[in-house]
Design a protein around this motif. Structure first.
Motif, short mmCIF file in Angstrom:
data_model
loop_
_atom_site.label_atom_id
_atom_site.label_comp_id
_atom_site.label_asym_id
_atom_site.label_seq_id
_atom_site.Cartn_x
_atom_site.Cartn_y
_atom_site.Cartn_z
N PRO A 2 -3.59 -93.52 72.53
CA PRO A 2 -3.53 -93.69 73.99
C PRO A 2 -2.11 -93.53 74.51
O PRO A 2 -1.15 -93.60 73.77
N TRP B 198 -0.16 -91.35 81.83
CA TRP B 198 0.09 -90.09 82.52
C TRP B 198 0.71 -90.40 83.86
O TRP B 198 0.52 -91.49 84.41
N ARG C 119 -3.38 -94.96 82.68
CA ARG C 119 -3.52 -94.92 81.22
C ARG C 119 -4.25 -93.66 80.82
O ARG C 119 -5.23 -93.28 81.45
N PHE C 120 -3.77 -93.08 79.76
CA PHE C 120 -4.46 -91.93 79.22
C PHE C 120 -5.17 -92.39 77.95
O PHE C 120 -4.56 -92.98 77.07
N PRO C 121 -6.47 -92.14 77.87
CA PRO C 121 -7.20 -92.72 76.73
C PRO C 121 -6.92 -91.96 75.44
O PRO C 121 -6.40 -90.85 75.44
#
Lengths: 756, 417
Positions: free
Chosen positions: B91, B94, B109-111
């Motif tokens: 994770p 971005w 949050r970018f997973p």
């Protein structure tokens, strides 16, 4: 898009963070187990630290402000500690009063004294348990604040590493791999748990987060393994003088000298000048009682050192000549409870307050307020120097039960050896000389490295028994064996821990000045003493290649003169421990190298050939896997599974770098294979029809399995033949489809994907 | 911290701590400390390797809804990111770079995404809302994708994708029709005006054909010819209206010429301009938007063509003040001719400017003067010379100003009677 995680997720992440903090704290405290005897304090530490973290978690869960949470934690800590240890001095058992606070310094002082004077492992006392549990609770509060409020798990890791170091600094030891791995894993867990609370996945998570945990596990595992494997390869940090918790080297009177002797970098412990001829042995502590299978340091009634007269003159018969020497000692780097003294000291000048004398064995011990570091003192010793006749006439009995007792089952090989060696000795002294000569003889070998097995590095009966069998060991084994065997023969013996005579510092010799001797930490030594009636305690030197053997001269040959063999200027044999040990090590290594190189020359090619064969086999593994899978698909196809046949074609296409997008129908792909990639027309049609029938037709309409399998084989052959030989070989040896599944993104774009 | 530095604050701390461990280990002679130094160093290095070992292809498309947003409105931007890597990713976060003039949180949050070797596209939609505060053409992006290792030690920052255009248009306010002309100015949607000198006699009638609307039967001609006659197609006489947006730098703030959206007065003028065009087009006028010197600012917007208005509104996203035309040139444009409703939108007005505009009202059926100048004497002076004048200074309601100028006739008539 900042996805608000559900409260349940949040609190789950915080729960694991609290647990991780607790685990890390316990891992940091685990090394204490090595220096303090296990007991109720472990339970106390678990309860207090666990309660602090639990209260912190609950407090944050119900939304209290961070300072309030910390205050509540402090409250819980105080109540628990008070309720456990200071119940008598508190209101309602748990509420501390001013009186309680007055008790605390006493407990702390008692603990400090215990730590300074005791030897590891310390026995558990209330004061010690109080201090440890209180400190653990305080560290728990600090860690809780740093990790959960300030969000700085790395800072907490610093604190925890520091805490975990305290025991190993206080009692230097070898690299504790398990303790390190546990703490490192706990710190990683802590970092991971903290990161998880920061990086909550957004609402739509395309993949389960387990992949991240797997990555975390791999990274952590590699880092820990690297540390464990690489640390012993690095040059070990030199043990500095004045370093460590106690500052400087110390004498561990519990006969665990092996560790001190094996230190990589010996330091100068003290320097001395003497009026005698040659440097004397310096005694620090004695071990007389042999109880429960081990030698125990003497702890007799002591009296305070007052004035200069320390012990008075030793009780010797009047006709025994006595040689008087004065020795001035300056301690450079020694921080011990015992003060090194020549034997038998009568007066000591230049010492301050705080020393207790143990008159029976002529040792000086600190009362806990002072230590040996930096001490500067002058000792006068009156060395009894009997003639051979006098000592042969004396018997080796003190009458004290302590110095005679053997409260253990003595293995038969010790007793047998004792009687065998001393067979034919006319007097006690002769028997002891026989023993000394036997130990110093060709049968035995001095080795610091030999007794590395657990349990052998000690002085217990079984260790001595092992030593007599192996005939390899160092001073402790020699001294312990000698003392036990003397007792077996009915004599009074004890073990002395101290320093070998120092080496003369020839670099600074000037005309008229006394010679300065330096004693290094590697000259830490143990030797036995035997009591002779009318003469007193006489030291022997059974340790092979070290020191100088005891031997008294007959009166005719000048015995009883100034030349006392014990203190004789024996520079050559006494040179120091380090030359002999290092010579030993070098010898061993040379042997290793010799045998090793011989073996290498003989079997030079075989390992290479085996390695090459292994590599080739390894390279062939993908080919085998691909072939096996194709075979399995063919079998399935023959039984009528058209999709298996189709999959084998798709996999072949992926191997050859033909794009196989998931969106393309079998017919479209088949058309493309025929048109662009050399698949045979008729067979492809058969295959595509079979697939379509399997997919869309009514149940029961099954294609002829054999025909389908043959068609698939023909299509695959056509695909293989349409590409160049190199590509074909690569596709066979390293089938991409083993990792790239049909329908995945990587399969979509064909081979260009891997080269782009 | 600089973007180029591959470690997070924690990672940097771990590196510093490792060095401190080595030094302290040498000082204290503690091998345990040496082990922790090695461990922390290895952790940092392995984390870096784990992050950078795989190449990743990231494709990105950005779309906004609505595609063009008026000033003051919200727009939802969707970024579709598809990542293709051989190994699963960890994770991260971005952040989409958004220029000044658009407000909103554009990070998140970018997973973690799975391996691309199995399964289909590993894609994720990132959605964020923006509030448009400044007119103009804005470029969204590129997207900064920061991936961290599971322990938050190292990071990999990638600038992903291209920029995407987002047009922030002037605010187009629904304005009421110029009610004074209720019956006469409906344009082709209502009765044709007679005011422009076209009498009904000029109509040519033709015999009725099946399919002709009953409403088009010309009764007088029918009576005259004794057969059903219908009006021949009405002469295309779409009434014209003109909107003049005064762009001369002299009458606007200093910022107005630099970039769109900088000068509040000019913004008010542009808003008024597109709103007036919108109202007039809705009423059926063919609207010509010109500068003071006659330069057309757009094609003629045909009456009733709302889509053409949208094009014009988009075009006005980039209008800035420029040139130094004098208001007097406006008078020359209609010398000897008359025009339909005329809406002049201008900035600060001096007495001389008002005097220069004095000849213009005579050429228009409904001359409207909207000025961002709040001073009432200029407005009164303009009203005295025949303008329906109102102030549209920033902060005042354009709608009220428009109502005032639209009803001026009625008000004047009521006052006269």
């Amino acid at each position: 898009m900042s996805a608000p995680a559900t409260p349940r997720q949040r609190s789950g992440a915080y729960l694991s963070l609290s647990i991780a903090s607790w685990a890390a704290l316990l891992a940091a405290l685990a090394p204490l187990l090595g220096v303090i005897e296990p007991g109720a304090w472990i339970v106390g530490v678990l309860i207090v630290s666990g309660a602090v973290f639990a209260v912190g978690f609950v407090g944050r869960r119900i939304g209290l402000a961070a300072p309030v949470v910390s205050l509540i934690e402090i409250g819980v800590w105080v109540v628990l500690v008070t309720g456990t240890f200071l119940r008598d001095a508190a209101i309602v058992f748990v509420i501390p009063t001013l009186h309680t606070l007055r008790v605390v310094p006493d407990l702390v002082r008692e603990t400090i004294g215990q730590i300074q004077l005791g030897t590891a492992p310390l026995p558990e006392t209330t004061a010690l348990a109080f201090c440890i549990v209180t400190a653990a609770g305080a560290v728990a509060i600090v860690v809780d604040h740093i990790v959960l409020t300030a969000r700085l798990p790395l800072a907490a890791a610093i604190a925890l590493i520091a805490v975990s170091l305290i025991p190993s600094l206080a009692v230097p030891g070898p690299f504790d791999v398990i303790g390190f791995v546990v703490l490192a894993a706990a710190i990683l867990f802590l970092l991971r748990a903290e990161t998880r609370t920061r990086h909550q996945p957004p609402r739509a998570v395309p993949t389960p987060p387990s992949s991240t945990s797997a990555i975390a596990l791999s990274i952590g595992l590699v880092a820990v393994l690297v540390a464990v494997a690489a640390t012993p390869l690095l040059p070990a940090p030199p043990v500095r003088a004045g370093s460590g918790f106690a500052g400087g080297t110390s004498i561990n009177a519990s006969l665990d000298l092996g560790r001190d002797l094996r230190r990589p970098d010996p330091v100068t412990v003290l320097t001395l000048t003497t009026t005698g001829i040659g440097a004397p042995y310096l005694r620090a502590a004695t071990l007389s009682s042999f109880n429960e299978d081990i030698w125990k340091p003497d702890s007799e009634a002591t009296s305070r050192l007052e004035g200069d007269t320390a012990f008075g003159t030793p009780r010797t018969d009047a006709d025994i000549p006595v040689k008087k020497t004065t020795t001035t000692i300056h301690i450079d780097a020694l921080n011990a409870r015992y003060l090194p003294l020549p034997y038998p000291a009568t007066t000591i000048k230049g010492l301050g307050e705080g020393w207790l004398t143990m008159s029976s064995n002529h040792t000086l011990v600190s009362d806990g307020t002072v230590s040996t570091s930096g001490a500067d003192y002058t000792v006068t010793a009156e060395v009894p120097n009997p003639t051979l006749e006098q000592i042969e006439a004396s018997t080796a009995h003190s009458g004290a039960a302590d110095a005679m007792g053997l409260q253990a089952v003595i293995p038969s090989n010790i007793t047998q050896a004792a009687y065998q060696v001393t067979d034919g000795a006319a007097s006690d002294y002769d028997a002891l000389l026989d023993l000394q000569n036997w130990f110093r003889g060709p049968d035995f070998e001095y080795s610091l490295t030999a007794p590395v097995q657990e349990g052998f590095d000690g002085s217990s009966v079984s260790a001595v028994s092992d030593f007599l069998r192996e005939k390899k060991g160092y001073c402790i084994h020699f001294a312990s064996a000698f003392a036990i065997m003397a007792r077996v023969l009915g004599m009074s013996s004890r073990i002395v821990v101290g320093y070998l005579p120092g080496t003369a510092d020839t670099s600074k010799v000037t005309e008229g000045d006394p010679i300065t001797y330096t004693v290094s930490s590697s000259q830490l030594h143990a030797w036995p003493e035997v009591y002779f009636s009318g003469i007193g305690w006489v030291g022997f030197e059974p340790t092979k290649s070290l020191g100088s053997p005891t031997g008294f001269l007959p009166a005719a040959a000048g015995g009883g003169d100034d030349l006392n063999p014990t203190d004789a200027p024996s520079q050559t044999p006494t040179a120091s421990v380090s030359p002999s040990t290092s010579a030993d090590e070098r010898g061993l290594r040379a042997d290793d190298a010799n045998t090793g190189s011989g073996a290498h020359a003989a079997a030079n090619l075989l390992p290479w050939a085996l390695g090459a064969a292994g590599v080739v086999l390894l390279l062939l593994v993908p080919l085998l896997l691909g072939a096996l899978r194709r075979r399995r698909r063919d079998d399935a196809a023959r039984r009528g599974d058209a999709l298996a046949a189709w999959n084998s074609v798709r996999e072949t296409a992926i191997d050859l770098g033909v794009p196989v997008p998931v969106s393309e129908s079998p017919r479209a792909l088949g058309t493309r294979l025929v048109r662009e990639h050399g698949a045979p027309d008729a067979e492809t049609l058969v295959l595509v029809r079979a697939v379509e029938e399997a997919a869309y037709a009514d149940v029961g309409a099954r294609a002829d399995g054999r025909a389908v399998r043959d068609a698939a084989a023909a299509v695959r052959a056509g695909l293989y033949l349409s590409v160049s030989g190199g590509r074909r070989l690569r596709a066979l040896l390293f089938p991409r489809s083993l990792v790239v599944k049909p329908g995945s993104v990587f399969a979509r774009d064909g081979a260009s994907a891997t080269t782009r | 911290m600089r973007r180029a530095w591959p470690l997070t604050a924690r990672g940097t701390g771990a590196g510093v701590l490792a060095i401190a461990c080595f030094i302290a280990a040498a000082q204290l002679g503690a091998i345990q400390l040496l082990a922790f130094g090695v461990f922390l160093t290895a952790l940092v290095i392995v984390s870096l390797i784990a992050l950078h070992i795989t190449r990743r292809d990231v494709e990105l498309t950005r779309s906004s809804s609505p595609p063009a947003v008026p000033v003051g409105d919200d727009v939802r931007v969707t970024v579709h990111v598809s990542v293709r890597t051989a190994l699963p990713t960890t994770p991260g976060t971005w952040e989409d770079r958004v220029p000044e003039g658009l407000e909103g949180r554009t990070d998140g949050r970018f997973p973690a995404l799975g391996s691309g070797l199995r399964g289909g596209d590993r894609a994720v939609d990132l959605v964020y809302d923006l509030h448009a505060t400044r007119r103009g053409v804005h470029w969204l992006g590129p997207l900064d994708l920061t991936v961290r290792d599971p322990f938050g030690i190292a990071r990999r920052v990638a600038e992903v994708g291209d920029t995407t255009r987002l047009i922030v248009t002037p605010q187009c306010i629904e304005l009421p029709p110029l009610t004074a002309f209720a019956g006469a100015t409906g344009g082709m949607l209502q009765a044709t005006t007679t005011r422009l000198g076209q009498g009904s006699d000029n109509l040519i009638a033709r015999p009725y054909q099946p399919g002709d609307s009953m409403r088009r039967i010309h009764w007088r001609a029918t009576a005259h010819r004794d057969m059903l006659m219908v009006r021949e197609e009405e002469q295309e006489s779409t009434p014209e209206a003109t909107v003049v947006l005064d762009r001369a730098k002299a009458r606007w703030g200093a910022d107005a010429a630099d970039r769109p959206g900088a000068d509040p007065a000019f913004e008010a003028a542009v808003d008024a301009c597109v709103s007036a065009v919108n109202a007039l087009v809705r009423d059926g006028y063919a609207v010509q938007v010109i500068d003071v010197d006659g330069t057309p600012l757009s094609e003629v917007v045909p009456g009733g063509e709302q889509s053409a208005v949208a094009v014009l509104v988009a075009r006005f996203a980039t209008v800035t003040a420029q040139g130094s035309a004098h208001l007097a040139t406006l008078g020359h444009l209609w010398s000897g001719a008359t025009t339909g409703p005329l809406v002049v939108i201008t900035g600060a007005l001096t007495a001389d400017d008002v005097d220069a505009l004095a000849p213009v009202p005579a050429h228009s059926v409904h001359p409207v003067l909207l000025t961002t100048d709040g001073a009432s004497d200029a407005i009164e002076r303009a009203a005295a010379t025949g303008w329906y004048a109102a102030s549209i200074a920033p902060g005042t309601s354009l709608r009220e100003a428009w109502l005032r100028v639209a009803h001026a006739d009625v008000v004047a008539a009521e006052a006269a009677s």
